[in-house]
Scaffold this motif. Structure first.
Motif, PDB file in Angstrom:
ATOM      1  N   ASN A   1       0.876  -1.179   0.000  1.00 54.24           N
ATOM      2  CA  ASN A   1       0.000   0.000   0.000  1.00 54.24           C
ATOM      3  C   ASN A   1       0.907   1.219   0.000  1.00 54.24           C
ATOM      4  O   ASN A   1       2.114   1.093   0.238  1.00 54.24           O
ATOM      5  N   ILE A   2       0.339   2.391  -0.250  1.00 54.30           N
ATOM      6  CA  ILE A   2       1.133   3.625  -0.180  1.00 54.30           C
ATOM      7  C   ILE A   2       0.319   4.689   0.536  1.00 54.30           C
ATOM      8  O   ILE A   2      -0.831   4.946   0.187  1.00 54.30           O
ATOM      9  N   SER A   3       0.923   5.278   1.559  1.00 51.84           N
ATOM     10  CA  SER A   3       0.310   6.422   2.246  1.00 51.84           C
ATOM     11  C   SER A   3       1.450   7.356   2.634  1.00 51.84           C
ATOM     12  O   SER A   3       2.604   6.929   2.703  1.00 51.84           O
ATOM     13  N   PRO A   4       1.159   8.634   2.883  1.00 43.98           N
ATOM     14  CA  PRO A   4       2.247   9.590   3.132  1.00 43.98           C
ATOM     15  C   PRO A   4       3.132   9.163   4.311  1.00 43.98           C
ATOM     16  O   PRO A   4       2.639   8.893   5.402  1.00 43.98           O
ATOM     17  N   ASP A   5       4.432   9.059   4.071  1.00 44.41           N
ATOM     18  CA  ASP A   5       5.394   8.694   5.113  1.00 44.41           C
ATOM     19  C   ASP A   5       6.760   9.210   4.673  1.00 44.41           C
ATOM     20  O   ASP A   5       7.029   9.346   3.478  1.00 44.41           O
ATOM     21  N   HIS A   6       7.624   9.473   5.625  1.00 40.96           N
ATOM     22  CA  HIS A   6       9.008   9.915   5.318  1.00 40.96           C
ATOM     23  C   HIS A   6       9.037  11.099   4.354  1.00 40.96           C
ATOM     24  O   HIS A   6       9.985  11.233   3.575  1.00 40.96           O
ATOM     25  N   LEU A   7       8.005  11.924   4.364  1.00 41.18           N
ATOM     26  CA  LEU A   7       7.959  12.996   3.362  1.00 41.18           C
ATOM     27  C   LEU A   7       9.095  13.993   3.557  1.00 41.18           C
ATOM     28  O   LEU A   7       9.482  14.685   2.610  1.00 41.18           O
TER      29      LEU A   7
ATOM     30  N   GLU B   1      11.316  15.958  -0.092  1.00 45.46           N
ATOM     31  CA  GLU B   1      10.957  17.376  -0.283  1.00 45.46           C
ATOM     32  C   GLU B   1       9.481  17.630  -0.011  1.00 45.46           C
ATOM     33  O   GLU B   1       8.863  18.486  -0.642  1.00 45.46           O
ATOM     34  N   TYR B   2       8.903  16.876   0.915  1.00 46.26           N
ATOM     35  CA  TYR B   2       7.485  17.003   1.278  1.00 46.26           C
ATOM     36  C   TYR B   2       6.570  16.893   0.061  1.00 46.26           C
ATOM     37  O   TYR B   2       5.510  17.482   0.002  1.00 46.26           O
ATOM     38  N   ASN B   3       7.036  16.107  -0.928  1.00 43.63           N
ATOM     39  CA  ASN B   3       6.253  15.890  -2.141  1.00 43.63           C
ATOM     40  C   ASN B   3       5.834  14.420  -2.196  1.00 43.63           C
ATOM     41  O   ASN B   3       6.667  13.530  -2.376  1.00 43.63           O
ATOM     42  N   TYR B   4       4.527  14.179  -2.032  1.00 48.74           N
ATOM     43  CA  TYR B   4       4.002  12.810  -1.981  1.00 48.74           C
ATOM     44  C   TYR B   4       4.304  12.040  -3.268  1.00 48.74           C
ATOM     45  O   TYR B   4       4.626  10.850  -3.245  1.00 48.74           O
ATOM     46  N   GLU B   5       4.228  12.734  -4.418  1.00 51.51           N
ATOM     47  CA  GLU B   5       4.499  12.075  -5.713  1.00 51.51           C
ATOM     48  C   GLU B   5       5.910  11.473  -5.740  1.00 51.51           C
ATOM     49  O   GLU B   5       6.117  10.374  -6.267  1.00 51.51           O
ATOM     50  N   ASN B   6       6.879  12.202  -5.191  1.00 52.26           N
ATOM     51  CA  ASN B   6       8.268  11.694  -5.167  1.00 52.26           C
ATOM     52  C   ASN B   6       8.352  10.395  -4.374  1.00 52.26           C
ATOM     53  O   ASN B   6       9.068   9.456  -4.739  1.00 52.26           O
ATOM     54  N   TYR B   7       7.621  10.358  -3.273  1.00 54.15           N
ATOM     55  CA  TYR B   7       7.626   9.170  -2.407  1.00 54.15           C
ATOM     56  C   TYR B   7       6.961   7.987  -3.130  1.00 54.15           C
ATOM     57  O   TYR B   7       7.455   6.856  -3.104  1.00 54.15           O
ATOM     58  N   ILE B   8       5.841   8.261  -3.823  1.00 56.77           N
ATOM     59  CA  ILE B   8       5.145   7.202  -4.574  1.00 56.77           C
ATOM     60  C   ILE B   8       6.072   6.650  -5.666  1.00 56.77           C
ATOM     61  O   ILE B   8       6.206   5.436  -5.843  1.00 56.77           O
TER      62      ILE B   8
ATOM     63  N   ALA C   1      -5.105  -3.441  -5.042  1.00 57.25           N
ATOM     64  CA  ALA C   1      -5.959  -2.773  -6.037  1.00 57.25           C
ATOM     65  C   ALA C   1      -6.956  -1.819  -5.387  1.00 57.25           C
ATOM     66  O   ALA C   1      -7.652  -1.080  -6.079  1.00 57.25           O
ATOM     67  N   ASP C   2      -7.036  -1.813  -4.047  1.00 53.58           N
ATOM     68  CA  ASP C   2      -7.923  -0.871  -3.355  1.00 53.58           C
ATOM     69  C   ASP C   2      -7.208   0.445  -3.040  1.00 53.58           C
ATOM     70  O   ASP C   2      -7.827   1.385  -2.549  1.00 53.58           O
ATOM     71  N   ASP C   3      -5.908   0.489  -3.283  1.00 48.40           N
ATOM     72  CA  ASP C   3      -5.098   1.642  -2.869  1.00 48.40           C
ATOM     73  C   ASP C   3      -5.127   2.730  -3.946  1.00 48.40           C
ATOM     74  O   ASP C   3      -4.748   2.497  -5.089  1.00 48.40           O
ATOM     75  N   GLU C   4      -5.570   3.927  -3.552  1.00 49.09           N
ATOM     76  CA  GLU C   4      -5.729   5.019  -4.534  1.00 49.09           C
ATOM     77  C   GLU C   4      -4.415   5.416  -5.185  1.00 49.09           C
ATOM     78  O   GLU C   4      -4.340   5.625  -6.395  1.00 49.09           O
ATOM     79  N   ALA C   5      -3.367   5.572  -4.368  1.00 49.11           N
ATOM     80  CA  ALA C   5      -2.077   6.031  -4.905  1.00 49.11           C
ATOM     81  C   ALA C   5      -1.507   5.022  -5.895  1.00 49.11           C
ATOM     82  O   ALA C   5      -0.974   5.389  -6.945  1.00 49.11           O
ATOM     83  N   ILE C   6      -1.654   3.730  -5.575  1.00 50.81           N
ATOM     84  CA  ILE C   6      -1.143   2.678  -6.477  1.00 50.81           C
ATOM     85  C   ILE C   6      -1.934   2.679  -7.789  1.00 50.81           C
ATOM     86  O   ILE C   6      -1.352   2.659  -8.881  1.00 50.81           O
ATOM     87  N   SER C   7      -3.263   2.720  -7.673  1.00 53.08           N
ATOM     88  CA  SER C   7      -4.116   2.695  -8.885  1.00 53.08           C
ATOM     89  C   SER C   7      -3.821   3.898  -9.775  1.00 53.08           C
ATOM     90  O   SER C   7      -3.719   3.767 -11.004  1.00 53.08           O
TER      91      SER C   7
END
Length: 443
Positions: free
Chosen positions: A176-182, A186-193, A213-219
């Protein structure tokens, strides 16, 4: 070839041993102190090292640098190495070319340790000669130097994936992916994803990517980008002709024209998020052609992971639960979601840019009191101060546990699920969890 290693911890020393064995001239440099047992290992192997400094003359003459995952890219020494064109890689990248083993790589914001341990348990129970490494246990490089495993199950953090160029697992899992270690991105979620998805960047058509497949960031990422790997989804809400899902309290897995089903009641792990971990691990077992009976037995006898929703003791009919491994909000969300009794919640530590608002509905529904255990608790107090009846600040684990005992009645639970890193008051999350368990045992 001169190999310089930044960081004299588990991954650094493991890389040093493998490097020496493969004929590199090796030097280890740690800006902090190196633990005594690691110094002994380096000395026995005749490997040069330094601590509490980085001597530039001994570092900038490297042909290759392995950076430990805990060292950020923005530290001056790393920036200067990159400027000089000296390759800086992770332990995983360095070690992988020296083994022909089948690699299962597991990443994600939460659930990766449980999924890694369960996958390892499934493969080991099936008699596969398998090693466990990455972010967990003995260093991957060290194991390659010492052992001849046919397979490895690796827990991979985004920091380890940042330092790869050619590494590819045969089977990759993104739990799964959720905001962490931002703070590291650079406090940019896209970079972390993007960092998480590096796990699949070198995969080919022969390889597999298993994902929630339920995870928004992954989809969202998969809609915009492609991977050559064969995709195998798992879900609690959808069904697939190829993938894993839950239907009528049964876990169903369909992969390569084969089916596997099991009653969820017979799976040892509890909680919705653990069903996902079980689906991911079982999908790996199916891809590696493990017998159904072995899979069923392993899923029903798995003991779980220390410091992750670990039931410690029941005292005066109050259940004490150690979830010290919950170092981000999403992990704590799973923990609170799985509570079925009024809960005294111990929370706090080093905040990594947390947004606690997503816990609000669960706190209203389940939490009767909050104990803040951290140096700076202002954010937690501001958000939940008006939501719970009792809000207390403490600065050590003994006080936290004693206070929790006072606030509970029969049938309640006490949950340590900090949603934060531990470094303000503890060595690491294990130290925090062990102190909690000890304090509970002393009640």
């Amino acid at each position: 070839m001169r190999l310089v290693i930044l960081g004299g911890g588990e991954s650094g020393v493991g890389t040093a041993i493998l490097g020496k064995k493969k004929g590199y001239e090796v030097f280890v440099s740690d800006f902090g102190k190196i633990k005594r047992n690691y110094k002994e290992v380096l000395n026995i192997n005749g490997i040069a090292w330094e601590e509490e400094k980085h001597t530039e003359d001994l570092i900038f003459n490297a042909d290759l640098v392995m950076k430990s995952p805990g060292i950020p890219d923005k530290t001056p020494v790393v920036k200067n190495l990159v400027k000089k064109g000296i390759p800086v890689i992770s332990e995983i990248e360095f070690a992988a070319p020296f083994t022909n083993a089948t690699i299962v790589g597991i990443t994600g914001s939460n659930g990766k340790t449980t999924t890694t341990m369960l996958t390892y348990h499934l493969l080991k129970s099936a008699g596969i000669n398998v090693g466990l490494g990455g972010n967990i246990g003995k260093s991957f490089a060290w194991q390659i130097a010492d052992n001849k495993y046919e397979s490895y199950v690796l827990e991979l953090s985004s920091f380890q994936l940042d330092g790869i160029k050619c590494f590819k697992p045969h089977i990759a899992i993104i739990t799964n992916i959720s905001p962490d270690h931002l703070d590291r991105y650079e406090y940019n979620y896209e970079n972390y994803i993007d960092a998480k998805f590096r796990i699949t960047m070198n995969q080919t058509e022969e390889d597999y990517l298993l994902y929630d497949a339920d995870d928004e960031a992954i989809s969202a990422w998969l809609e915009k980008h492609t991977t050559k790997a064969k995709l195998i989804p798992f879900s609690l809400t959808k069904t697939f002709s190829e993938g894993a899902y839950i239907k009528n309290k049964k876990m169903e897995i369909r992969i390569n024209q084969e089916e596997f089903t099991m009653d969820t009641d017979h799976i040892a792990l509890e909680g919705k998020h653990n069903m996902k971990n079980a689906m991911a691990a079982t999908s790996v077992a199916k891809l590696m052609q493990i017998r159904k009976a072995t899979i069923r037995e392993s899923l029903s006898n798995f003991q779980g992971v220390e410091h992750r929703l670990e039931k410690v003791l029941k005292i005066q009919n109050v259940q004490y639960i150690n979830d010290s491994k919950a170092t981000n909000v999403n992990a704590t969300f799973f923990a609170l979601d799985s509570m079925n009794t009024p809960t005294v919640w111990i929370v706090g530590g080093v905040d990594k840019g947390n947004d606690y608002h997503e816990l609000m509905s669960l706190v209203r529904e389940k939490v009767k009191a909050i104990i803040c255990l951290g140096v700076d608790n202002k954010k937690i107090i501001d958000i939940f101060g008006n939501v719970v009846d009792m809000m207390i600040e403490v600065d050590n684990m003994n006080d936290a546990v004693h206070m929790a005992q006072r606030l509970t009645e029969k049938g309640d639970s006490v949950l340590l699920s900090p949603a934060c890193a531990s470094f303000d008051l503890f060595e690491n999350y294990e130290d925090r969890g062990n102190q909690f368990k000890q304090a509970v045992k002393n009640l």
